[in-house]
Design an enzyme around this catalytic site. Structure first.
Site, PDB file in Angstrom:
ATOM      1  N   SER A 131       0.819  -1.214   0.000  1.00 13.38           N
ATOM      2  CA  SER A 131       0.000   0.000   0.000  1.00 13.38           C
ATOM      3  C   SER A 131       0.852   1.263   0.000  1.00 13.38           C
ATOM      4  CB  SER A 131      -0.875  -0.016   1.258  1.00 13.38           C
ATOM      5  OG  SER A 131      -1.398   1.256   1.500  1.00 13.38           O
ATOM      6  N   TYR A 155      -2.197  -0.202  10.165  1.00 11.69           N
ATOM      7  CA  TYR A 155      -2.375  -0.816   8.840  1.00 11.69           C
ATOM      8  C   TYR A 155      -1.114  -0.636   7.994  1.00 11.69           C
ATOM      9  CZ  TYR A 155      -3.820  -1.210   3.960  1.00 11.69           C
ATOM     10  OH  TYR A 155      -3.879  -1.540   2.629  1.00 11.69           O
TER      11      TYR A 155
HETATM   12  N1  LIG Z   1      -8.444  -0.612  -2.110  1.00 14.14           N
HETATM   13  C1  LIG Z   1      -7.355   0.132  -1.998  1.00 14.14           C
HETATM   14  O1  LIG Z   1      -7.381   1.347  -2.274  1.00 14.14           O
HETATM   15  C2  LIG Z   1      -6.049  -0.462  -1.536  1.00 14.14           C
HETATM   16  C3  LIG Z   1      -4.937   0.391  -1.444  1.00 14.14           C
HETATM   17  C4  LIG Z   1      -3.735  -0.145  -1.013  1.00 14.14           C
HETATM   18  C5  LIG Z   1      -3.622  -1.496  -0.734  1.00 14.14           C
HETATM   19  N2  LIG Z   1      -4.725  -2.291  -0.818  1.00 14.14           N
HETATM   20  C6  LIG Z   1      -4.556  -3.719  -0.490  1.00 14.14           C
HETATM   21  O2  LIG Z   1      -5.106  -4.495  -1.548  1.00 14.14           O
HETATM   22  C7  LIG Z   1      -5.672  -5.695  -1.031  1.00 14.14           C
HETATM   23  C8  LIG Z   1      -7.139  -5.803  -1.465  1.00 14.14           C
HETATM   24  O3  LIG Z   1      -7.848  -4.686  -0.963  1.00 14.14           O
HETATM   25  P1  LIG Z   1      -9.391  -4.444  -1.246  1.00 14.14           P
HETATM   26  O4  LIG Z   1      -9.599  -2.981  -1.284  1.00 14.14           O
HETATM   27  O5  LIG Z   1      -9.835  -5.288  -2.365  1.00 14.14           O
HETATM   28  O6  LIG Z   1      -9.998  -4.959   0.141  1.00 14.14           O
HETATM   29  P2  LIG Z   1     -11.148  -6.019   0.445  1.00 14.14           P
HETATM   30  O7  LIG Z   1     -11.366  -5.941   1.932  1.00 14.14           O
HETATM   31  O8  LIG Z   1     -12.308  -5.801  -0.447  1.00 14.14           O
HETATM   32  O9  LIG Z   1     -10.459  -7.392   0.070  1.00 14.14           O
HETATM   33  C9  LIG Z   1      -9.704  -8.160   0.971  1.00 14.14           C
HETATM   34  C10 LIG Z   1     -10.308  -9.555   0.994  1.00 14.14           C
HETATM   35  O10 LIG Z   1      -9.489 -10.350   1.868  1.00 14.14           O
HETATM   36  C11 LIG Z   1     -10.348 -11.174   2.620  1.00 14.14           C
HETATM   37  N3  LIG Z   1      -9.648 -11.531   3.868  1.00 14.14           N
HETATM   38  C12 LIG Z   1      -9.360 -10.709   4.900  1.00 14.14           C
HETATM   39  N4  LIG Z   1      -8.760 -11.394   5.884  1.00 14.14           N
HETATM   40  C13 LIG Z   1      -8.644 -12.673   5.441  1.00 14.14           C
HETATM   41  C14 LIG Z   1      -8.108 -13.852   6.003  1.00 14.14           C
HETATM   42  N5  LIG Z   1      -7.582 -13.859   7.238  1.00 14.14           N
HETATM   43  N6  LIG Z   1      -8.145 -14.996   5.279  1.00 14.14           N
HETATM   44  C15 LIG Z   1      -8.709 -15.016   4.042  1.00 14.14           C
HETATM   45  N7  LIG Z   1      -9.237 -13.918   3.459  1.00 14.14           N
HETATM   46  C16 LIG Z   1      -9.213 -12.762   4.157  1.00 14.14           C
HETATM   47  C17 LIG Z   1     -11.596 -10.341   2.862  1.00 14.14           C
HETATM   48  O11 LIG Z   1     -12.737 -11.136   3.165  1.00 14.14           O
HETATM   49  C18 LIG Z   1     -11.726  -9.593   1.556  1.00 14.14           C
HETATM   50  O12 LIG Z   1     -12.598 -10.261   0.660  1.00 14.14           O
HETATM   51  C19 LIG Z   1      -5.499  -5.631   0.485  1.00 14.14           C
HETATM   52  O13 LIG Z   1      -4.322  -6.326   0.825  1.00 14.14           O
HETATM   53  C20 LIG Z   1      -5.324  -4.148   0.755  1.00 14.14           C
HETATM   54  O14 LIG Z   1      -4.589  -3.917   1.937  1.00 14.14           O
HETATM   55  C21 LIG Z   1      -5.944  -1.804  -1.218  1.00 14.14           C
END
Ligand SMILES: NC(=O)c1ccc[n+]([C@@H]2O[C@H](COP(=O)([O-])OP(=O)(O)OC[C@H]3O[C@@H](n4cnc5c(N)ncnc54)[C@H](O)[C@@H]3O)[C@@H](O)[C@H]2O)c1
Length: 330
Positions: A131, A155
């Site tokens: 991130s 985070y």
């Molecule tokens: N959306 C953004 O702007 C953004 C920015 C930077 C980084 N990220 C990273 O990208 C990735 C995806 O983010 P997103 O926005 O799609 O979030 P999201 O919460 O929609 O997706 C994460 C998924 O991981 C699953 N999950 C969480 N804990 C888990 C576990 N212990 N075991 C199995 N599954 C688990 C959740 O149920 C969820 O479906 C994450 O790692 C997030 O930190 C996202």
């Protein structure tokens, strides 16, 4: 055809990644625990077209937790993936301030357990969803990968430790590992706790929305399909270890996002102003020259086009479903 394991595959970014991989002809093993950080039904809907499609044999879903080593071991033994895209995490900066232990357990211990299994099963390519939050409040914009990081909330710190774990495992295993620093991703299926879905809902429903620092915070808003293209390209990067920004390269004030949503909905926002919350970064803007050089990454969707797509999707899918649900409950 490759067999690619996607953790967090039912989430916002993950569901788009799974869909793209299937369309490219790969087999996808999706592991997600459908936790209730936001409504798990949204996650089931995110992948419903994959679960029910004719391509079903190419999409295998496991409702499992990445911290459950035995369950993961069985999945690796049965499915024998050759590449892993690790997106499962507790996301959300503000929530992490209240639940730091949970964030460390999932994002750090979960990542460590997964890396150990990947090493054991000789995974060749591992992509880690990191991130932009690792940069913290950094005065030197655009943010380059070689800047000193400055995590300002639990985070962000878990993501930095995740990157360090990746670096370690890339050096002591046969894995190539790419850590991608995503910048504020938005688009259809967007996480409901994030600003753009929240603002859109409030503006469409004529409800109040909270704006921090009068909307002066700026973000490098990246359309989800651009992010997905960066992820897919990194599956073929034959380098031992890299950290790469995946952003748009823009620097949009949050206030401008509200104006764009207003234009697309023909509604006026009802704004409550509040000061910036602790742990919240002031500005982000990615330097994407490394992504461009190593991944041929070129973001294609402007903020105007992206917000237009998002508002159309939101009105068609989310609002229609909410209206249908309330009619059925009447
Ligand atoms: N959306 C953004 O702007 C953004 C920015 C930077 C980084 N990220 C990273 O990208 C990735 C995806 O983010 P997103 O926005 O799609 O979030 P999201 O919460 O929609 O997706 C994460 C998924 O991981 C699953 N999950 C969480 N804990 C888990 C576990 N212990 N075991 C199995 N599954 C688990 C959740 O149920 C969820 O479906 C994450 O790692 C997030 O930190 C996202």
């Amino acid at each position: 055809m490759e067999t690619i394991l996607v953790t967090g595959g039912a989430g916002f970014i993950g569901s788009h990644v799974c869909e793209t991989l299937i369309n490219l002809g790969h087999k996808v093993i999706c592991v997600d625990n459908f936790n209730d950080y936001y409504d798990p039904n949204i996650k089931h809907k995110n992948i419903s077209n994959l679960v029910s499609s004719l391509n079903q044999s190419n999409f295998v879903l496991y409702e499992k937790d990445i911290r459950d080593k035995e369950a993961l071991l069985e999945i690796f033994e049965k499915e024998r993936p050759n590449k892993v895209i690790h997106l499962a995490a507790m996301a959300g900066v503000r929530n992490s301030l209240n639940h730091p232990e949970l964030y460390f357990d999932v994002n750090v211990m979960g990542t460590l357990k997964l890396l150990e299994l990947c090493k054991k099963f000789n995974i060749k390519q591992f992509v880690f969803g990191s991130s932009s939050s690792v940069y913290g409040d950094n005065l030197s914009l655009p943010l380059r990968e070689d800047l000193l990081t400055n995590p300002m909330n639990p985070y962000a710190l878990t993501k930095q430790v995740g990157e360090e774990l990746c670096k370690l495992f890339s050096s002591n295993s046969g894995m190539n590992i790419v850590c991608l620093r995503f910048f504020t991703v938005y688009g259809p299926r967007g996480r409901p706790d994030m600003a753009i879905p929240n603002f859109t809902k409030a503006i469409i429903q004529n409800k109040e929305l909270t704006l921090f620092d009068a909307g002066a915070l700026t973000r490098d808003f990246t359309y989800v399909i651009d992010t997905v293209n960066g992820i897919i390209a990194s599956l073929n990067l034959n380098h031992k270890f890299e950290i790469i920004n995946i952003g748009n390269g823009n620097n949009i004030p949050v206030k401008q996002i509200i104006t764009l949503i207003e234009e697309n909905t023909s509604n006026k926002a009802n704004i409550i102003n509040e000061p910036r919350k602790p742990g919240e970064v002031m500005h982000t803007k990615a330097d994407i020259s490394k992504a461009s050089a190593l991944l041929n990454y070129v973001p294609a969707v402007s903020i105007e086009e992206g917000i237009n797509n998002f508002v159309n999707w939101y009105s068609d899918v989310v609002e229609n479903e909410e209206n249908k649900d309330s009619e059925e409950n009447n």
